[in-house]
Write an enzyme that holds these catalytic residues in place. Structure first.
Site, PDB file in Angstrom:
ATOM      1  N   GLY A  24       0.824  -1.207   0.000  1.00  0.00           N
ATOM      2  CA  GLY A  24       0.000   0.000   0.000  1.00  0.00           C
ATOM      3  C   GLY A  24       0.859   1.258   0.000  1.00  0.00           C
ATOM      4  O   GLY A  24       2.095   1.189  -0.011  1.00  0.00           O
ATOM      5  N   ASP A  25       0.165   2.381  -0.059  1.00  0.00           N
ATOM      6  CA  ASP A  25       0.828   3.700  -0.028  1.00  0.00           C
ATOM      7  C   ASP A  25       1.795   3.898  -1.185  1.00  0.00           C
ATOM      8  O   ASP A  25       2.874   4.466  -1.016  1.00  0.00           O
ATOM      9  CB  ASP A  25       1.592   3.902   1.302  1.00  0.00           C
ATOM     10  CG  ASP A  25       0.702   3.648   2.490  1.00  0.00           C
ATOM     11  OD1 ASP A  25      -0.424   4.152   2.476  1.00  0.00           O
ATOM     12  OD2 ASP A  25       1.129   2.921   3.408  1.00  0.00           O
ATOM     13  N   LYS A  28      -1.558   5.360  -5.434  1.00  0.00           N
ATOM     14  CA  LYS A  28      -2.748   5.065  -6.250  1.00  0.00           C
ATOM     15  C   LYS A  28      -3.554   6.343  -6.501  1.00  0.00           C
ATOM     16  O   LYS A  28      -4.111   6.533  -7.564  1.00  0.00           O
ATOM     17  CB  LYS A  28      -3.648   4.046  -5.535  1.00  0.00           C
ATOM     18  CG  LYS A  28      -3.102   2.635  -5.526  1.00  0.00           C
ATOM     19  CD  LYS A  28      -4.066   1.680  -4.848  1.00  0.00           C
ATOM     20  CE  LYS A  28      -4.139   1.873  -3.370  1.00  0.00           C
ATOM     21  NZ  LYS A  28      -3.024   1.374  -2.575  1.00  0.00           N
ATOM     22  N   GLY A  29      -3.590   7.198  -5.462  1.00  0.00           N
ATOM     23  CA  GLY A  29      -4.398   8.429  -5.544  1.00  0.00           C
ATOM     24  C   GLY A  29      -4.014   9.284  -6.734  1.00  0.00           C
ATOM     25  O   GLY A  29      -4.882   9.766  -7.460  1.00  0.00           O
ATOM     26  N   LYS A  30      -2.716   9.445  -6.964  1.00  0.00           N
ATOM     27  CA  LYS A  30      -2.271  10.283  -8.087  1.00  0.00           C
ATOM     28  C   LYS A  30      -2.748   9.682  -9.414  1.00  0.00           C
ATOM     29  O   LYS A  30      -3.246  10.378 -10.286  1.00  0.00           O
ATOM     30  CB  LYS A  30      -0.739  10.403  -8.099  1.00  0.00           C
ATOM     31  CG  LYS A  30      -0.238  10.991  -9.402  1.00  0.00           C
ATOM     32  CD  LYS A  30       1.236  11.221  -9.510  1.00  0.00           C
ATOM     33  CE  LYS A  30       1.569  11.473 -10.988  1.00  0.00           C
ATOM     34  NZ  LYS A  30       2.930  11.893 -11.220  1.00  0.00           N
ATOM     35  N   HIS A  53      -5.949   8.892   1.356  1.00  0.00           N
ATOM     36  CA  HIS A  53      -5.312   9.586   0.247  1.00  0.00           C
ATOM     37  C   HIS A  53      -5.433  11.091   0.426  1.00  0.00           C
ATOM     38  O   HIS A  53      -6.440  11.590   0.898  1.00  0.00           O
ATOM     39  CB  HIS A  53      -5.857   9.143  -1.117  1.00  0.00           C
ATOM     40  CG  HIS A  53      -7.303   8.784  -1.105  1.00  0.00           C
ATOM     41  ND1 HIS A  53      -7.740   7.490  -1.034  1.00  0.00           N
ATOM     42  CD2 HIS A  53      -8.398   9.551  -1.124  1.00  0.00           C
ATOM     43  CE1 HIS A  53      -9.056   7.476  -1.030  1.00  0.00           C
ATOM     44  NE2 HIS A  53      -9.485   8.714  -1.076  1.00  0.00           N
ATOM     45  N   THR A  54      -4.374  11.772   0.059  1.00  0.00           N
ATOM     46  CA  THR A  54      -4.356  13.223   0.200  1.00  0.00           C
ATOM     47  C   THR A  54      -4.775  13.834  -1.122  1.00  0.00           C
ATOM     48  O   THR A  54      -4.257  13.474  -2.174  1.00  0.00           O
ATOM     49  CB  THR A  54      -2.925  13.690   0.549  1.00  0.00           C
ATOM     50  OG1 THR A  54      -2.480  12.894   1.646  1.00  0.00           O
ATOM     51  CG2 THR A  54      -2.886  15.149   0.926  1.00  0.00           C
ATOM     52  N   GLN A 255      -5.081  -0.411  -0.276  1.00  0.00           N
ATOM     53  CA  GLN A 255      -3.988  -1.229   0.277  1.00  0.00           C
ATOM     54  C   GLN A 255      -3.143  -1.855  -0.849  1.00  0.00           C
ATOM     55  O   GLN A 255      -3.009  -1.236  -1.878  1.00  0.00           O
ATOM     56  CB  GLN A 255      -4.535  -2.294   1.243  1.00  0.00           C
ATOM     57  CG  GLN A 255      -5.022  -1.717   2.569  1.00  0.00           C
ATOM     58  CD  GLN A 255      -6.437  -1.184   2.530  1.00  0.00           C
ATOM     59  OE1 GLN A 255      -7.307  -1.797   1.956  1.00  0.00           O
ATOM     60  NE2 GLN A 255      -6.674  -0.054   3.144  1.00  0.00           N
ATOM     61  N   ARG A 368       1.572   7.580  11.135  1.00  0.00           N
ATOM     62  CA  ARG A 368       2.736   6.803  11.580  1.00  0.00           C
ATOM     63  C   ARG A 368       3.866   6.885  10.559  1.00  0.00           C
ATOM     64  O   ARG A 368       3.608   6.952   9.354  1.00  0.00           O
ATOM     65  CB  ARG A 368       2.357   5.319  11.725  1.00  0.00           C
ATOM     66  CG  ARG A 368       1.401   5.047  12.850  1.00  0.00           C
ATOM     67  CD  ARG A 368       1.080   3.567  12.931  1.00  0.00           C
ATOM     68  NE  ARG A 368       0.206   3.138  11.852  1.00  0.00           N
ATOM     69  CZ  ARG A 368      -0.258   1.895  11.732  1.00  0.00           C
ATOM     70  NH1 ARG A 368       0.087   0.974  12.597  1.00  0.00           N
ATOM     71  NH2 ARG A 368      -1.065   1.575  10.748  1.00  0.00           N
ATOM     72  N   ARG A 370       6.308   5.476   8.023  1.00  0.00           N
ATOM     73  CA  ARG A 370       6.320   4.229   7.257  1.00  0.00           C
ATOM     74  C   ARG A 370       7.708   3.629   7.318  1.00  0.00           C
ATOM     75  O   ARG A 370       8.699   4.368   7.236  1.00  0.00           O
ATOM     76  CB  ARG A 370       5.950   4.502   5.797  1.00  0.00           C
ATOM     77  CG  ARG A 370       4.537   5.007   5.652  1.00  0.00           C
ATOM     78  CD  ARG A 370       4.187   5.272   4.191  1.00  0.00           C
ATOM     79  NE  ARG A 370       2.862   5.849   4.096  1.00  0.00           N
ATOM     80  CZ  ARG A 370       2.503   6.797   3.220  1.00  0.00           C
ATOM     81  NH1 ARG A 370       3.383   7.255   2.351  1.00  0.00           N
ATOM     82  NH2 ARG A 370       1.281   7.268   3.207  1.00  0.00           N
TER      83      ARG A 370
HETATM   84  P1  IMP Z   1      -6.315  -2.908   9.054  1.00  0.00           P
HETATM   85  O1  IMP Z   1      -6.579  -2.869   7.591  1.00  0.00           O
HETATM   86  O2  IMP Z   1      -6.650  -1.617   9.755  1.00  0.00           O
HETATM   87  O3  IMP Z   1      -6.945  -4.095   9.710  1.00  0.00           O
HETATM   88  O4  IMP Z   1      -4.734  -3.102   9.272  1.00  0.00           O
HETATM   89  C1  IMP Z   1      -4.074  -4.320   8.956  1.00  0.00           C
HETATM   90  C2  IMP Z   1      -2.688  -4.038   8.379  1.00  0.00           C
HETATM   91  O5  IMP Z   1      -2.815  -3.406   7.110  1.00  0.00           O
HETATM   92  C3  IMP Z   1      -1.834  -3.100   9.229  1.00  0.00           C
HETATM   93  O6  IMP Z   1      -0.493  -3.502   9.128  1.00  0.00           O
HETATM   94  C4  IMP Z   1      -2.024  -1.750   8.555  1.00  0.00           C
HETATM   95  O7  IMP Z   1      -0.945  -0.869   8.794  1.00  0.00           O
HETATM   96  C5  IMP Z   1      -2.110  -2.172   7.106  1.00  0.00           C
HETATM   97  N1  IMP Z   1      -2.886  -1.220   6.292  1.00  0.00           N
HETATM   98  C6  IMP Z   1      -4.216  -1.066   6.261  1.00  0.00           C
HETATM   99  N2  IMP Z   1      -4.562  -0.102   5.394  1.00  0.00           N
HETATM  100  C7  IMP Z   1      -3.435   0.351   4.844  1.00  0.00           C
HETATM  101  C8  IMP Z   1      -3.155   1.323   3.826  1.00  0.00           C
HETATM  102  O8  IMP Z   1      -4.037   1.968   3.262  1.00  0.00           O
HETATM  103  N3  IMP Z   1      -1.844   1.492   3.532  1.00  0.00           N
HETATM  104  C9  IMP Z   1      -0.861   0.762   4.115  1.00  0.00           C
HETATM  105  N4  IMP Z   1      -1.067  -0.152   5.048  1.00  0.00           N
HETATM  106  C10 IMP Z   1      -2.350  -0.362   5.411  1.00  0.00           C
END
Ligand code: IMP
Length: 502
Positions: A24-25, A28-30, A53-54, A255, A368, A370
């Site tokens: 994730g991160d 995708k938003g762009k 997404h910002t 994600q 948090r 990354r």
């Molecule tokens: P949950 O989706 O909140 O249950 O989190 C489960 C795991 O997925 C954790 O390690 C989160 O940090 C990660 N996670 C959930 N959504 C994102 C996202 O949009 N980007 C990156 N990591 C994510």
């Protein structure tokens, strides 16, 4: 320049998707924003308010979690849809609509599937309490408990918001079924969590039963229902009509494949399938209907938020613990922003901090830091089995000026002897495939190939031939290694900073 080439790339395509091949991160938003010009409909089908997404509105940055990234194009008649697979939290959508309204944007074309499962305050409570023990590092948005309820046939759906009697009956029954969990919770801890605005700011707390059912019913079936009524659709019916009218549909993933409940690194996963298969299904479509998939990967580094194995992480376990300890973006910036070059020449943990500052790698949902590390090609190749051959590389400009680039092209197993997929792994074995089993992956050390880097500024480059040879070498190496095709290279946050390579 990118516009014409993108048009060519998407010639004759009707349904395209944007998914992430990492954790994730990846930006995708762009890409969704860029493709919103092309699309008539933008649909989300997985995850919920755990995504972030910002988006810039009138020069101001807003962080959205649930409504699709195409929402700014609502004004141009684009339809944004929350599909049946989305973990739907009405509070979040209503708040996001409110933020847009304050910014002068009255959303008219948002649609919500009547079948999306509904996040309720107890999902957030259970998620937040469970994560104190499990230490997965969830976003605390109730995602795991909601999807668990969905699979065990214990969930409410968006449609229930409009039938107060049904809503109350189901809620009472499901809360009763959770009685043993709720009875065992520490009342004071539960109360403290329920004071959070995400869980009703104390309104839903009942000292005896933890939850006040009547208050929840009232809030959801009157206030929330009234504000959402006009947006509700029957998704499949709506899309069938759109397809008949030859509308162009963009599926927005959330994600990444390595977090997928089906394919991600075990235990440290989110609870939906973030690959193209899960996305298409959650959007009310079938995977084979998708004509083109933008599989995104950050390059030439990568990131992970939350806990879980990450073989190429700079600073390894120390970095994982450092990032989990809750250092804030502000704190890191204040302490280290002026010493990035210094950090790059120090130990790996410091290099990881430097990468984070260079790439502005802080979570949009949780703030948090990354975790950062080199690009892992075993992981990328693994994800591409599920998301297809077409790659989009993002953040390619971030490591400009660095001494050398390292790409992970193998692992050395360092754990105890163990069976994996019919083979015996022994300490010292070299492996050339990704292992989604977290317990084993934690024992895999990266093996790197080193590459020359570049010092030219990439952010103004508009076409592939203009890129420095060092970048083109890396691009070609990745294509050869993964057997993929890199069609898009992003060299900055703006739309114009996009190179299309056909
Ligand atoms: P949950 O989706 O909140 O249950 O989190 C489960 C795991 O997925 C954790 O390690 C989160 O940090 C990660 N996670 C959930 N959504 C994102 C996202 O949009 N980007 C990156 N990591 C994510």
């Amino acid at each position: 320049m990118y516009k014409e080439l993108l048009q060519e790339l998407l010639k004759d395509k009707k349904i395209v998707a944007v998914v992430c091949n990492q954790w994730g991160d990846t930006g995708k938003g762009k890409l969704v924003d860029l493709l919103s010009d092309w699309a008539d409909l933008i649909v989300r089908g997985t995850g919920g308010a755990n995504a972030g997404h910002t988006i810039s509105v009138g020069g101001q940055d807003f962080i959205f979690h649930l409504i699709p990234s195409g929402i700014l194009h609502d004004q141009n008649g684009k339809i944004n849809i929350l599909g049946r697979g989305v973990a739907f939290d009405p509070r979040v959508v209503i708040e996001e609509l409110e933020v847009l309204k304050i910014a002068g944007i009255e959303v008219k074309n948002l649609k919500i599937s009547h079948q999306a499962p509904l996040i309720l305050p107890y999902h957030l409570l259970i998620d937040r309490i469970a994560d104190k023990n499990q230490k997965i590092g969830t976003t605390g948005r109730g995602i795991g408990p909601l999807y668990a309820d969905f699979v065990s046939r214990h969930s409410l759906f968006v449609n229930d918001l409009f039938n107060p009697q049904v809503f109350k009956e189901k809620l009472t029954k499901f809360l009763n079924q959770k009685k043993s969990i709720l009875d065992n919770l520490d009342r004071e801890q539960a109360k403290e969590i329920l004071l959070h605005p995400h869980l009703g700011a104390g309104k839903f707390f009942d000292p005896e039963n933890i939850f006040d059912i009547d208050e929840i019913v009232k809030k959801y079936t009157t206030e929330y229902a009234d504000q959402l009524r006009d947006f509700i659709i029957n998704l499949e019916e709506y899309l069938n009509q759109a397809k008949k009218e030859n509308k162009k549909i963009l599926l927005e993933g959330a994600q990444g494949a390595l977090l997928s409940i089906d394919y991600g690194t075990t235990k440290f996963q989110t609870s939906s399938d973030c690959t193209i298969a899960g996305l298409a299904k959650g959007c009310g479509l079938r995977e084979r209907e998708v004509d083109y998939i933008f599989g995104i990967a950050k390059a030439f580094y990568m990131t992970r938020v939350g806990n879980g194995p990450f073989p190429t992480e700079l600073g390894a376990k120390e970095s994982e613990e450092y990032c989990a300890a809750g250092h804030s973006k502000e704190e890191e910036k204040e302490k280290y922003a002026s010493q990035v070059d210094d950090l790059l020449s120090k130990d790996e943990l410091s290099q990881g901090i430097a990468f984070r500052l260079l790439g502005r790698e802080y979570g949009a949902t949780t703030g948090r830091p990354r975790r950062t590390g080199w690009l892992d090609l075993l992981a990328l190749k693994y994800s591409m089995q599920f998301n297809g051959r077409h790659l989009t590389l993002t953040k390619v400009d971030v490591l400009t000026g660095i001494e050398k680039i390292k790409l992970c092209t193998g692992y050395k197993y360092t754990g105890p002897e163990i069976f994996y997929a019919g083979r015996k792994l022994k300490t010292g074995d070299e492996i050339d495939y990704f292992i989604p089993d977290s317990d084993i992956l934690y024992h895999c050390q990266p093996l790197y190939q080193e590459f020359a880097a570049w010092s030219e500024d990439l952010t103004g480059i508009k076409s592939y031939p203009e890129l420095p040879n060092a970048v083109k070498n890396l691009v070609e190496f990745i294509e050869n290694y993964t057997q993929g095709i890199i069609n898009v290279i992003s060299v900055g946050p703006d739309r114009e900073q996009t190179i299309i390579k056909i």
